[in-house]
Design an enzyme around this catalytic site. Sequence first.
Site, PDB file in Angstrom:
ATOM      1  CG  PHE A 151      -1.790  -1.284   1.353  1.00  0.00           C
ATOM      2  CD1 PHE A 151      -2.781  -1.266   0.391  1.00  0.00           C
ATOM      3  CD2 PHE A 151      -1.472  -2.160   2.173  1.00  0.00           C
ATOM      4  CE1 PHE A 151      -3.660  -2.452   0.853  1.00  0.00           C
ATOM      5  CE2 PHE A 151      -2.259  -3.494   2.252  1.00  0.00           C
ATOM      6  CZ  PHE A 151      -3.271  -3.564   1.544  1.00  0.00           C
ATOM      7  CB  CYS A 268      -0.796   2.207  -8.706  1.00  0.00           C
ATOM      8  SG  CYS A 268       0.707   1.688  -7.909  1.00  0.00           S
ATOM      9  CE  LYS A 271      -0.479  -1.290 -12.187  1.00  0.00           C
ATOM     10  NZ  LYS A 271      -0.316  -2.635 -11.502  1.00  0.00           N
TER      11      LYS A 271
END
Length: 441
Positions: A151, A268, A271
Amino acid sequence: MRISVIGCGYLGAVHAACMAELGHDVVGIDIDAGKVASLSRGVAPFHEPGFDEVLERNVDAGRLRFSTDFADLADAQVHFIGVGTPQVENGYAADLTYVDAAIDSLVPHLGPHPDGPVLVVGKSTVPVGTAARLAEKVTPTGAHLVWNPEFLREGFAVQDTVSPDRIVYGLPGDPAAAEESRTVLDEVYTHLIHEQSIPRLTTDYATAELVKVAANSFLATKISFINAMAELCEATGADVTQLAEAIGHDDRIGSKFLRAGIGFGGGCLPKDIRAFMARAGELGVDQALTFLREVDSINDRRREHTVHLARTAVGGNLTGKRVAVLGAAFKPDSDDMRNSPALDIANTIAGAGAEVTITDPAAGRILARQRPDMTIAEDAYAASADADVVLLLTEWKQFKELDPARLKDAVANAWIIDGRNALDPATWREAGWTYTGIGRP
């Protein structure tokens, strides 16, 4: 513990260095010899605050090394997979070529380890169902597969690795394998779990895979929501910054990611939401995610709208006009230009016949090498020389702190388009500028 990290791009290199920072013995594996050589010297191949120091410190201490040879990971007990999953060339789906190649190259080196069970730990963002498929290759070797999504926020990657807000384990379905996997991974993250009390959630493969894409989809939705509100504000004379502040006080909504602008980009969010939609279609539940198509569409419209604002500022025709673009990276504190709204807007304006000069504190040097056809300036003042309009498209601190009076002396026409709503309109207008924000009167 002895750990390997396969894939030394942005995710893998940061993870490898941070695992060494936590005291582990780490080897990073990548097929790019140039990248491995740079990392082995303790030199970061990309810009990320704090990463250079962590990398150099652990290479010098001997806890971190890099190699192109998979044989060098044979003594590791835990193998992290941190390769990229880009969008396929002619569709929305994720390209799993690199994930599959990493697993196929790793499997021959898996075997018993004197310190206990061997783990293969996926960190790459993958479509739901990928881990179960890969487990069929890993499990026959006696190793266990775990999915442990990352993350990371670019610009905060080191902090997000050594002090994350949560850790998620997607564990095998077999209870004994799940318990062994949890125990080993708890040892890897013992400092985070026991000393920092970081929440650790254990779940199955599918849920762990969905956590990352669901989180990114929610963030993308929140960004596109406030950008949709900006469209309404521009049509009505309302102020989207005041609107965002007002609704952000509702703790059910919160104020984060409610800044209108030119939209999201990077490697990120765009896509990932597209791959999420593609996977939902494969599973026959595409209607569940049709809202993400509008999220994507709103995001693209912000780029088109910014070009329209630039055209308006120069009288309706960009041909021959001098345009200064402040920012090329998709966000500040990064040199990542993947799917960068700033660079896309600059390209479109140049394609319309304008003379575009770009500056970016980190990405500028890379862009100069990659795009010799573009004019790159050292700083905002040089980029703005004789400009007919200035566009602030990446909210670097250096741009937010510009002196409007000094910049006014450089330009031909004092008109600035604040694509990130990062500037104080009153200050710039008092200095003699025509200020245009996003969703602001």
